[in-house]
Design an enzyme around this catalytic site. Structure first.
Site, PDB file in Angstrom:
ATOM      1  N   HIS A   1       0.846  -1.201   0.000  1.00 56.22           N
ATOM      2  CA  HIS A   1       0.000   0.000   0.000  1.00 56.22           C
ATOM      3  C   HIS A   1       0.882   1.252   0.000  1.00 56.22           C
ATOM      4  O   HIS A   1       0.702   2.146  -0.821  1.00 56.22           O
ATOM      5  CB  HIS A   1      -0.919  -0.007   1.220  1.00 56.22           C
TER       6      HIS A   1
ATOM      7  N   TRP B   1       7.005   0.207   3.956  1.00 56.72           N
ATOM      8  CA  TRP B   1       7.535   0.917   2.780  1.00 56.72           C
ATOM      9  C   TRP B   1       8.879   1.558   3.090  1.00 56.72           C
ATOM     10  O   TRP B   1       9.597   1.969   2.195  1.00 56.72           O
ATOM     11  CB  TRP B   1       6.533   1.967   2.277  1.00 56.72           C
TER      12      TRP B   1
ATOM     13  N   SER C   1      11.953   8.441 -12.420  1.00 56.59           N
ATOM     14  CA  SER C   1      11.786   9.717 -11.717  1.00 56.59           C
ATOM     15  C   SER C   1      12.902  10.690 -12.053  1.00 56.59           C
ATOM     16  O   SER C   1      12.655  11.876 -12.272  1.00 56.59           O
ATOM     17  CB  SER C   1      11.792   9.496 -10.205  1.00 56.59           C
TER      18      SER C   1
ATOM     19  N   GLU D   1      11.690  13.336  -0.144  1.00 58.86           N
ATOM     20  CA  GLU D   1      10.638  12.625  -0.885  1.00 58.86           C
ATOM     21  C   GLU D   1       9.238  13.062  -0.448  1.00 58.86           C
ATOM     22  O   GLU D   1       8.354  13.261  -1.284  1.00 58.86           O
ATOM     23  CB  GLU D   1      10.813  11.111  -0.692  1.00 58.86           C
TER      24      GLU D   1
ATOM     25  N   HIS E   1      14.664  13.307  12.020  1.00 55.98           N
ATOM     26  CA  HIS E   1      13.503  13.381  12.917  1.00 55.98           C
ATOM     27  C   HIS E   1      12.618  12.146  12.749  1.00 55.98           C
ATOM     28  O   HIS E   1      11.722  11.934  13.554  1.00 55.98           O
ATOM     29  CB  HIS E   1      12.716  14.683  12.744  1.00 55.98           C
ATOM     30  N   HIS E   2      12.884  11.355  11.720  1.00 58.16           N
ATOM     31  CA  HIS E   2      12.195  10.070  11.613  1.00 58.16           C
ATOM     32  C   HIS E   2      12.862   9.019  12.501  1.00 58.16           C
ATOM     33  O   HIS E   2      12.423   7.888  12.557  1.00 58.16           O
ATOM     34  CB  HIS E   2      12.212   9.576  10.170  1.00 58.16           C
TER      35      HIS E   2
ATOM     36  N   LYS F   1       3.067  29.963   3.915  1.00 56.25           N
ATOM     37  CA  LYS F   1       2.199  29.528   2.819  1.00 56.25           C
ATOM     38  C   LYS F   1       0.730  29.581   3.222  1.00 56.25           C
ATOM     39  O   LYS F   1      -0.106  30.125   2.514  1.00 56.25           O
ATOM     40  CB  LYS F   1       2.566  28.109   2.389  1.00 56.25           C
TER      41      LYS F   1
ATOM     42  N   ARG G   1       1.793   1.279  15.123  1.00 57.66           N
ATOM     43  CA  ARG G   1       1.397   1.087  13.729  1.00 57.66           C
ATOM     44  C   ARG G   1       1.847  -0.282  13.255  1.00 57.66           C
ATOM     45  O   ARG G   1       2.647  -0.954  13.905  1.00 57.66           O
ATOM     46  CB  ARG G   1       1.989   2.186  12.850  1.00 57.66           C
TER      47      ARG G   1
END
Lengths: 371, 57, 286, 547
Positions: free
Chosen positions: D92, D157, D186, D271, D318-319, D347, D466
């Site tokens: 997914h 992923w 890409s 990304e 930070h991940h 923004k 998760r």
């Protein structure tokens, strides 16, 4: 309709936050000073976000309502206003600095593992936790104890479904406990929300963390890093007890460990080994090789009626002691003691109609481990 | 020179006076801006590293 | 900007055939790696890719020779090639990054230094040292010894630096319309490229047979081969490109002011050269 | 400040130019039927191919998500085994990121960038087609891994080593090779876009005259070229660890599993901006159009986009706040991450100020754009919370994170894509999309999205990790609501397909300037845009952004 939704959303959020502890909708406050600090940070930044959100969305929805084309609104002609732009750059920076200061202090505190009273090694394994009380000669594995019948829906689910283990980690309250965390296979993550400890266990490296629990109780958590098939089934249970109670528990465990160690040298009967092996098999092996040894090929070979296993005892023992590199089969050399290995080998060779009659002795396993 | 740095700093926080920008884009050579931007970025990163190290004590 | 003469090709078979060929090669490679068969499929893919590239470039050369390209098209090619080389640079950056990380953080930590030095509890016998001859786990055999940078690697450095110079001379000669000079110096560059590849081959032979530097030899072998290996592949590709350009020079392609094919291959070659210098310093010397 | 100008096209002769172009090309005798699509070099046809491909993949990825949500509908294992569950979550994520969102944006770029800058086509048209056709090849290979012995990728992923190397199924090698092909696609696509933007602008159009969609794509393309090769590098290391016995991610040989994460997130964080920056561009086109008012701060939008891109290279760890980074690194990445809130805030403030004192109407593109602003901002808030490293120790790898990035990607990236599709459909087909159906699609989507993802915040805070196939009983209510919402959202996307099909086949005719307040160059060519436009470069007369 939109504005209704717009008001509903924050209302729900605020209601959720207030009801948090009662309903389990929010982060737990926890039972350590650090968990309280983190909860404080969490709520502060949350309310800051709510305030900014109300302001921004308020202006936005006011504009959407007030300046509708269908009501004949005429567009104004203005754009670019340097002082406004400086302002909406500077104010967020100040807010962020305001957030960064307490966050930095908490983080430094979390990283200070010095002057601990007790060192506990936490080892992640597919799929269980192993706890070693360093310098105390006490070590054990902690497996999920929820039966698979409950998971499959064949039995009623208990109160602590998926969050219960055979042997909890027992810790004293009011003492600084340093955790040394590592893994034997893939990356896991040891997480107990009430203790606000979440740390990855990296194979080959050690991470440090610490905890000082303020209140006795039972605290539950789970592995938080995807670690393979049974990632969802390696819970953590911490049993925080008064200090004297902990000392008694530790002494008992030491005694039991000594007993077990003595068991290595004596001769064991087949029945004894079978009785000792069955719970080991259920706790350690059954999650892959299944309850009746039928396996789940191709990933997990069957053990029942496995000709190679029955023909070649040494090969069988070697698989368990040293594992099979490049597969999910780990080496149990340091996870199980010789008695447990001998018992589980005996069990797999005699259960499910194998009936080889082999009674593998712990002493011979101990020799193999030394090699 | 100072004008270039001023522009780059303004760009960094996303604020620039209209007239100043017209001026900048009137000059045909972007190289000065690129070099200045890279330098300012490096300094920015170094400051951030420094702050982190001081905060870490 | 041009006056509406930008050439837009109508339709072409090469893109879709090229992507299919790449797919065939990848499937072949996968089958080879996982099931140890399928080498033929992979070969078919490689040959098809080379074939498609040849035909595609033939079209481009014809269009270029036919005067269909204006100066704007020339700029498109320049931007395209420039950014392609930047992407290649980032590809190597990943490998250099891995090397720096391992040397600066991972190995000292495993050996007991730095903020995660407590990890050394797991590797009581390990001593952090670069080049890493004895990896933390004794069952992983490290290299017996490592190369002295001042022998073959130095020779290779000199070869590549020289080749950059000879290529520049060839380029200058082309600009002055000195075709023969250009051809000779370009041929020299190709020759130097071949020498580099041969010497690198010798070094790999030595690595495997006398130095114990293998892919399995811990992180030293891994970083050594991934960096020098991918660089070597780029030298081979660069040499082939230059050889093709040499053929085109001999055929009388390129004008003194319109020869981006030549320039692009120069850019590529200089890039390969620069990567080698970084490699020489960080893999061999330091 | 600009003088008042009536809405007027920047160039007058474009229509005739386009018509001339058609006549010119009559003799090109392009192939008919399917061959036309296989061999095309036309940016509009390739754009359509990208968009159709991504729509198909959106549904395939969506079905995987629904399998996951079906299993999580209630506690216990009912429908699928954990092994297959892990493959579904992994696929997914991979399909949605690499095969749905990214190609959709590339498709929009292909269609719109040449039209918005007045170029005859993309700079390198054959390369353009090559970039597209690599995608079906890559994702056929990737999807085929599900049928291989041992199953497909089952490590998420983010495929952290060593779960994705030593402990991975044999199909992982094919997964890596498929990702290599997608990466080549890409990179080449991005190079083409950069070359087009820098080299193919109509005479007179300066950089600061470009529409924001072009600007955001220029910066996105730069990010792609910079980080896709790093992904290629790290998966190559995986390939070596799996097949050639190297030890990049194995401490036994001196490597480090965390090295994988550093390299992966050095790619992975830019990304996620690759997936959101073009969305900013689309929303920045739509909001001024339907507010009939200039964007408040064009230049600051450009700068903010650049600043976000720059910061994206400095925040990757930070991940990884809980992998055991040294304290100084933890602080560095916390500070740099918090800073991202500043340009992102700029923004949002810009959009809101553009709405202020506008003349606002609520056509379908505007509905999606407005929902984008609100829901993306909510995702931004949870992002800010996640940036606080100590708090992240509680949020990390829980459903709170899942809620966060789905708020940024579904009502963020995907709503923006849908907004863009509704906005530009008149230009592509010559017909307006069916208004009622589109509104229905919008309201179903917005209810579905919030029903699906809002409860995930609570589930995460309450302690649900998760990527688990089964959960403790206290999470049951949240998951029940999420699953219902997910199916509702998934099914309502069929309306989207219906609207598109109806719009292609017919509908109310659209003029060249399909929307009253639309100003960019694409609205000066007829609707539908002829196959070839701007063969003679238009002269761009004035900027409505700058002076």
């Amino acid at each position: 309709m939109r504005s209704l939704w717009q008001w509903l959303l924050p209302t729900c959020v605020i209601a959720g936050a207030n009801q948090a502890q009662a309903n389990g909708w929010n982060m737990p406050v926890g039972v350590t000073d650090i968990s309280r600090d983190i909860y404080g940070l969490h709520m502060t930044i949350f309310w800051v976000c709510v305030a900014i959100g109300l302001l921004v969305f308020g202006v936005m929805f006011y504009s959407l309502f007030r300046y509708r084309h269908s009501k004949g609104a005429k567009a104004a002609e203005f754009h670019e206003h340097t002082s406004v732009e400086v302002l909406w750059t500077a104010i967020p920076v100040l807010i962020l600095v305001g957030m960064a200061v307490p966050a930095t202090a908490t983080l430094k505190n979390m990283y200070d593992t010095s002057e601990a009273d007790l060192d506990v090694m936490i080892i992640g394994q597919q799929w269980r936790w192993r706890y070693e009380y360093l310098g105390e000669d006490v070590a054990f594995n902690s497996n999920m104890s929820t039966p698979w019948e409950q998971i499959r829906g064949e039995a009623a689910r208990g109160e602590h479904y998926l969050l219960e283990v055979d042997e909890p980690l027992v810790l004293p309250i009011n003492r600084k406990i340093r955790f040394l965390m590592t893994s034997d296979d893939v990356i896991h993550s040891w997480w107990v929300p009430d203790l606000a400890v979440k740390q990855d266990t990296i194979p080959g490296f050690i991470n440090e963390n610490w905890v000082q629990i303020n209140e006795p109780g039972i605290y539950r958590g789970q592995c938080a890093e995807l670690c393979g098939v049974n990632h969802g089934f390696m819970p953590i249970v911490v049993h925080a007890v008064e200090e004297d109670e902990f000392e008694i528990w530790l002494a008992e465990r030491k005694e039991a460990a000594e007993q077990e160690a003595m068991g290595v040298d004596r001769e064991w009967e087949l029945d004894e080994l079978m009785a000792r092996g069955e719970p080991v098999y259920r706790a350690i092996c059954a999650s892959c090789h299944q309850a009746e040894g039928q396996g789940a090929p191709p990933a997990f070979p069957a053990l029942a009626n496995n000709a190679q296993l029955i023909d070649d005892l040494d090969w069988h023992i070697d698989r368990i002691v040293n594992g099979v590199s490049g597969t999910a089969m780990p080496a149990f050399r340091s996870t199980l003691n010789p008695v447990e290995i001998a018992a589980v080998v005996t069990y797999t060779r005699n259960a499910w109609g194998g009936d080889t009659g082999d009674a593998v002795q712990p002493a011979s396993i101990a020799e193999k481990i030394v090699q | 020179m100072w004008s270039i740095i001023q522009s780059v700093l303004a760009a960094l926080i996303g604020v620039q006076k209209d007239r100043k920008r017209q001026q900048d884009f009137a000059s045909e050579k972007p190289l000065g801006f690129i070099v200045a931007a890279i330098l300012v970025t490096l300094i920015f990163v170094l400051i951030l590293i420094l702050v982190a190290n001081i905060a870490a004590g | 900007m041009s006056g509406g003469s930008y050439y837009v090709p109508t339709t072409s078979w090469w893109p879709i055939l090229g992507s299919l060929a790449l797919g065939v090669m990848m499937v072949g490679a996968g089958v080879k790696l996982v099931y140890d068969t399928g080498a033929l499929l992979m070969l078919l893919g490689v040959v098809s890719i080379i074939g498609v590239m040849g035909l595609w470039f033939r079209d481009v050369v014809r269009e270029s020779m036919g005067g269909l390209y204006d100066s704007q098209m020339d700029r498109s090619f320049r931007w395209g090639m420039g950014w392609f080389i930047f992407s290649e640079l980032m590809f190597f950056a990943a490998f250099f990054g891995a090397l720096f990380y391992v040397r600066t953080f991972a190995i000292p930590w495993l050996g007991g230094e730095g903020e995660k030095g407590v990890s050394a509890l797991l590797w009581p016998d390990f001593v952090a040292h670069w080049p890493l001859l004895s990896p933390p786990d004794a069952s992983v055999l490290g290299p017996d010894q490592v190369f002295s940078p001042w022998q073959l690697p130095l020779v290779n450095t000199l070869i590549l630096v020289t080749s950059s110079i000879t290529l520049t001379v060839a380029h200058e000669a082309l600009k002055l319309d000195e075709r023969i000079t250009c051809r000779n110096w370009l041929a020299g560059t190709v020759l130097l490229g071949c020498c580099f590849i041969i010497i690198q081959g010798v070094e790999y032979y030595e690595a495997y047979n006398h130095y114990g530097i293998t892919l399995e030899a811990g992180i030293f072998g891994a970083t050594f081969f991934i960096l020098t290996g991918f660089h070597g592949v780029h030298v081979i590709i660069g040499t082939i490109i230059l050889a093709c350009i040499l053929v085109r020079i001999c055929k009388g392609h390129f004008s003194t002011d319109h020869h981006f094919g030549f320039e692009a291959s120069c850019w590529y070659w200089h890039f390969v050269d620069v990567v080698w210098v970084g490699l020489f310093i960080f893999v061999y010397v330091l | 400040m600009a003088p008042k100008l009536p809405p007027q096209h920047p160039l007058q002769h474009s229509t005739t130019a386009a018509a001339d172009g058609q006549a010119d090309h009559a003799h090109h005798a392009s192939p008919k039927g399917i061959m036309r699509w296989l061999l095309t070099t036309n940016h509009k046809e390739i754009g359509s191919l990208y968009l159709i491909f991504s729509l198909i993949m959106f549904f395939i990825g969506g079905i995987f998500a629904l399998v996951v949500r079906a299993e999580l509908f209630q506690p216990g294992l009912q429908l699928i085994e954990p092994e297959f569950f892990n493959q579904m979550t992994t696929m997914h994520g991979l399909i949605m990121v690499f095969a749905a969102v990214m190609p959709a944006f590339t498709g929009l770029a292909n269609w719109m960038i040449p039209l918005q800058i007045g170029a005859p086509d993309m700079a390198l048209p054959r390369l353009n087609n090559f970039s597209f056709w690599l995608l079906p090849v890559a994702f056929t290979l990737l999807l085929s891994t599900l049928f291989m012995p041992g199953g497909g990728p089952n490590f998420g992923w983010t495929f952290y080593a060593p779960l994705s190397t030593t402990y991975a199924p044999p199909s992982t090698t094919f997964f890596i090779l498929a990702l290599h092909i997608a990466g080549v696609s890409s990179i080449l696509g991005a190079i083409n876009i950069v070359a087009t933007i820098l080299n193919m602008r109509a005479p007179g159009m300066r950089m600061m005259d470009m529409p924001l969609f072009v600007w955001t794509w220029l910066i996105t393309a730069f990010l792609l070229i910079a980080v896709m090769p790093v992904l290629a590098g790290v998966i190559t290391m995986m390939l070596m660890d799996i097949n050639f016995g190297t030890s990049f991610f194995d401490a036994a040989g001196g490597g480090d599993p965390v090295l994988f994460q550093h390299l992966f997130w050095f790619f992975g964080h830019p990304e996620v901006y690759i997936m959101i920056l073009p969305a900013f561009g689309i929303v920045s086109a739509i909001i001024p159009t339907f507010a009939r008012k200039r964007l408040f701060g064009y230049a600051s939008m450009v700068y903010a986009t650049a600043a976000i891109a720059l910061l994206s290279f400095l925040v990757w760890a930070h991940h990884m706040f809980v992998v055991g980074l040294p304290l100084a690194a933890e602080l560095f990445f916390m500070y740099s991450t918090m800073l991202i809130a500043v340009p992102t805030g700029v923004k949002v403030f810009n959009w809101v100020t553009t709405l202020f004192r506008g003349s606002i109407s609520f056509e379908p593109p505007m509905l999606f754009a407005l929902a984008f602003v609100v829901l993306f901002t909510i995702g931004g808030f949870s992002g800010l919370m996640l940036a606080i490293a100590p708090a992240d120790f509680q949020y990390h790898d829980t459903y709170f994170v899942v809620a966060h990035f789905h708020y940024v990607l579904v009502p963020g990236a995907i709503f923006a894509i849908m907004a863009g599709v509704y906005y530009w459909l008149p230009k592509w087909t010559g017909h307006y999309p069916h208004e009622r159906l589109a509104q229905c699609h919008f309201w179903c989507s917005i209810v579905g999205v919030n029903l699906t993802f809002f409860p995930m915040h609570f589930a995460g805070l309450a302690g649900m990790p998760r990527r688990i196939p089964d959960y403790a009983l206290q999470f049951a209510d949240f998951n029940l609501v999420s699953s219902i919402g997910a199916f509702f959202f998934g099914i309502s996307q069929l309306i989207f397909v219906l609207v598109i099909v109806l719009c292609v086949r017919g509908g109310r005719k659209a003029p060249a300037q399909a929307w009253e307040g639309a100003e960019d160059l694409e609205w000066s060519v007829p609707s539908p845009a002829p196959l070839h436009t701007f063969e003679t470069p238009p002269v761009f007369h004035r900027s409505h952004h700058g002076d």
